[in-house]
Scaffold this active site. Sequence first.
Site, PDB file in Angstrom:
ATOM      1  CD  GLU A  26      39.140  93.755 -75.448  1.00 29.47           C
ATOM      2  OE1 GLU A  26      40.093  92.310 -76.339  1.00 29.47           O
ATOM      3  OE2 GLU A  26      38.141  93.229 -75.489  1.00 29.47           O
TER       4      GLU A  26
ATOM      5  CB  CYS B 169      44.925  91.979 -81.066  1.00 39.99           C
ATOM      6  SG  CYS B 169      43.639  92.670 -81.873  1.00 39.99           S
TER       7      CYS B 169
HETATM    8  P1  NAP Z   1      51.057  99.467 -75.992  1.00 39.86           P
HETATM    9  O1  NAP Z   1      52.889 100.382 -75.436  1.00 39.86           O
HETATM   10  O2  NAP Z   1      51.089  99.162 -74.042  1.00 39.86           O
HETATM   11  O3  NAP Z   1      50.351 100.737 -75.712  1.00 39.86           O
HETATM   12  C1  NAP Z   1      49.033 100.762 -75.877  1.00 39.86           C
HETATM   13  C2  NAP Z   1      48.338 102.230 -75.427  1.00 39.86           C
HETATM   14  O4  NAP Z   1      48.802 102.369 -74.616  1.00 39.86           O
HETATM   15  C3  NAP Z   1      49.017 103.447 -75.741  1.00 39.86           C
HETATM   16  O5  NAP Z   1      48.259 104.338 -76.613  1.00 39.86           O
HETATM   17  C4  NAP Z   1      50.332 104.130 -74.893  1.00 39.86           C
HETATM   18  O6  NAP Z   1      50.406 105.346 -75.052  1.00 39.86           O
HETATM   19  C5  NAP Z   1      49.588 103.838 -73.781  1.00 39.86           C
HETATM   20  N1  NAP Z   1      50.157 104.199 -72.901  1.00 39.86           N
HETATM   21  C6  NAP Z   1      51.387 103.070 -72.806  1.00 39.86           C
HETATM   22  N2  NAP Z   1      51.782 103.487 -71.078  1.00 39.86           N
HETATM   23  C7  NAP Z   1      50.685 104.184 -71.057  1.00 39.86           C
HETATM   24  C8  NAP Z   1      51.138 105.109 -69.558  1.00 39.86           C
HETATM   25  N3  NAP Z   1      51.387 104.568 -68.170  1.00 39.86           N
HETATM   26  N4  NAP Z   1      49.160 105.912 -69.379  1.00 39.86           N
HETATM   27  C9  NAP Z   1      48.808 106.181 -70.212  1.00 39.86           C
HETATM   28  N5  NAP Z   1      49.142 105.280 -71.716  1.00 39.86           N
HETATM   29  C10 NAP Z   1      49.476 104.868 -71.701  1.00 39.86           C
HETATM   30  O7  NAP Z   1      51.206  99.016 -77.070  1.00 39.86           O
HETATM   31  P2  NAP Z   1      51.517  99.335 -78.192  1.00 39.86           P
HETATM   32  O8  NAP Z   1      52.807  98.941 -78.239  1.00 39.86           O
HETATM   33  O9  NAP Z   1      50.141 100.288 -78.788  1.00 39.86           O
HETATM   34  O10 NAP Z   1      50.795  98.218 -79.124  1.00 39.86           O
HETATM   35  C11 NAP Z   1      51.035  96.160 -79.334  1.00 39.86           C
HETATM   36  C12 NAP Z   1      50.496  95.731 -78.256  1.00 39.86           C
HETATM   37  O11 NAP Z   1      48.315  95.729 -78.206  1.00 39.86           O
HETATM   38  C13 NAP Z   1      50.628  94.220 -78.935  1.00 39.86           C
HETATM   39  O12 NAP Z   1      50.610  93.563 -77.312  1.00 39.86           O
HETATM   40  C14 NAP Z   1      49.546  93.925 -78.770  1.00 39.86           C
HETATM   41  O13 NAP Z   1      48.553  92.692 -79.256  1.00 39.86           O
HETATM   42  C15 NAP Z   1      47.998  94.581 -78.536  1.00 39.86           C
HETATM   43  N6  NAP Z   1      47.401  94.677 -79.373  1.00 39.86           N
HETATM   44  C16 NAP Z   1      45.772  94.007 -78.656  1.00 39.86           C
HETATM   45  C17 NAP Z   1      44.240  94.102 -79.336  1.00 39.86           C
HETATM   46  C18 NAP Z   1      43.037  93.612 -78.729  1.00 39.86           C
HETATM   47  O14 NAP Z   1      42.434  93.738 -79.029  1.00 39.86           O
HETATM   48  N7  NAP Z   1      43.517  92.872 -77.591  1.00 39.86           N
HETATM   49  C19 NAP Z   1      44.266  94.904 -79.348  1.00 39.86           C
HETATM   50  C20 NAP Z   1      45.608  95.456 -80.834  1.00 39.86           C
HETATM   51  C21 NAP Z   1      46.934  95.563 -80.311  1.00 39.86           C
HETATM   52  P3  NAP Z   1      51.948 105.758 -76.301  1.00 39.86           P
HETATM   53  O15 NAP Z   1      52.046 105.060 -77.617  1.00 39.86           O
HETATM   54  O16 NAP Z   1      51.910 107.483 -76.208  1.00 39.86           O
HETATM   55  O17 NAP Z   1      53.008 105.585 -75.570  1.00 39.86           O
END
Ligand code: NAP
Length: 528
Positions: free
Chosen positions: A259, A298
Amino acid sequence: MSQVHTLRSYVLGSWHEASSDFVPLVDPSTEEEIARASSSGIDFQSVLKYAREHGGPSLRAMTFAERAAMLKELSKALRDHRDELLELSRRNAGTTDADGAFDIDGAGGTLAYYASVGKKLGHRHALADDDGTQLAKTEAFWACHARVPRHGVAVAINAFNFPAWGLAEKAACAWLAGVPVIAKPATATAWVTERWVEILLETGVLPDGALQLICGGTGDLLSHLGSQDLLAFTGSADTALKLRGGDNLQRCSTRVNVEADSLNTAVLAPGVGPDDDLYGLFIKDVCREITQKTGQKCTAIRRIFVPRDLLDAVQHDLVVRLRKTVTGNPGDESVRMGPLATAQQLFDAEHGVDELEGDGAVKIYGSGKRCDGVGSEKGKGFFFGPVLLRLDEPVDAELVHTREVFGPVATLMPYDGKAEQAARFVALADGTLVTSVYSDDAAWLAEFTAGASPYTGRIYVGSSGSAGFGSGAALPQSQHGGPGRAGGGSELGGLAGLDPYLQRIALQGDRAVVESLLGAETEDSTTS
Ligand code: NAP
């Protein structure tokens, strides 16, 4: 300065506190460090083994109805601790009570909904998908399809914006299906998840190993996922791209449900004017979708299309309403919109607005820069007021359809009023989670829906008879997920929400034998 809380992970049946490599968590209204997280010292391979050897077998020994009763208890526990979690969400994520409730109540509601789904499934261990088909001249060769729990683990990685609901919507389906969960919340807001997990465990209804929690990085966890496991990821498209490419995931055909980003669209159909109630509903919904959770949803509306002759009127009315948004510390009663959750989000929102302007969009309302927040010390906090941009020629720009600015930012654009063009503009974002459309014209709506449906996971129709809830909530009864850049995943949506966690099998043989394998209900051993 208040004491800094050290987050713990819950692994191998006990709480684990790291001693090094901490990442700070800050109150986004004050920038004060309130907690720190690290997963150092965790043996991730053992965490997976523990889930597979303890949580999985215990959950699978339970029937759907028994697992449903468990979800009901978990939902009640969440409700009992609602106020405490709202307060924590305010400090850790900068949410107003209304925005925090969107996450916390959403989590409780999702668990309760899947409790009701599971209760109806009864005391069985497999789900029959169909009534079966005769394959030869007699019923001695018969086939039907069924779904059974997979023997793996669901690793639930979530984004910072829904620290409670994000886990609930994955765990409710996994647990009901009989699959254990390893939760990995985004570090920035993981305190809310840590406390929530503590509350869930205190109920005593979760079998050992059904839930483990990683606060901090995942180390080598993902490289040990295998063919029965699932990576359920919510976050940015960039991170998704990195994670889904893992060699082992490809070699083992590990299921990956993503997602990701989405440039969701709102469309006003022709024939709805400023004097109509439906027009008022459109303005209200769009403004709520821009400002709710400070645009960090999102499903938030990023692109707004209106017939060209209504562009000025809509611009005026949106600005009038957005002006009422008081941005500041959620602890102040007058505040309607809190800060962005982190310094990184603020940086990204400021740059995102610059990029959209560079692509031809014109700022109509808002500075697109950090501001001081009501009720907060001058110069402190990640405050960023609502921003409305306008772009008169949507096809001349690219970023407005591809650059998700994850804050209270949306761009208003015109179209020619035809359903065909509106649907084509929706498709320019190459896959979204949700599209909202406002019209009472059935023929126009039918043409629009046919054109836009392949490019979006959900279409919300606002009409004169609609209840006016808006498009922002991902309700468990409806699918959450979208094609293309939205990740291509699918979550929730009633019973279908269990699909990623179940294995579909075709069962062939003598009809009586096949049916006896599937039909059996066991004794009711639940207490509720
Ligand atoms: P993100 O930076 O991609 O991080 C998402 C998750 O992935 C976090 O728990 C992060 O952990 C983890 N992560 C990052 N790098 C990783 C790696 N190499 N290995 C394992 N885990 C890793 O996103 P965000 O800033 O938290 O959220 C914002 C984004 O999420 C926006 O683009 C939004 O559109 C999207 N979103 C989508 C939905 C949907 O349902 N489609 C819902 C909510 C949000 P850490 O925090 O520890 O880095």
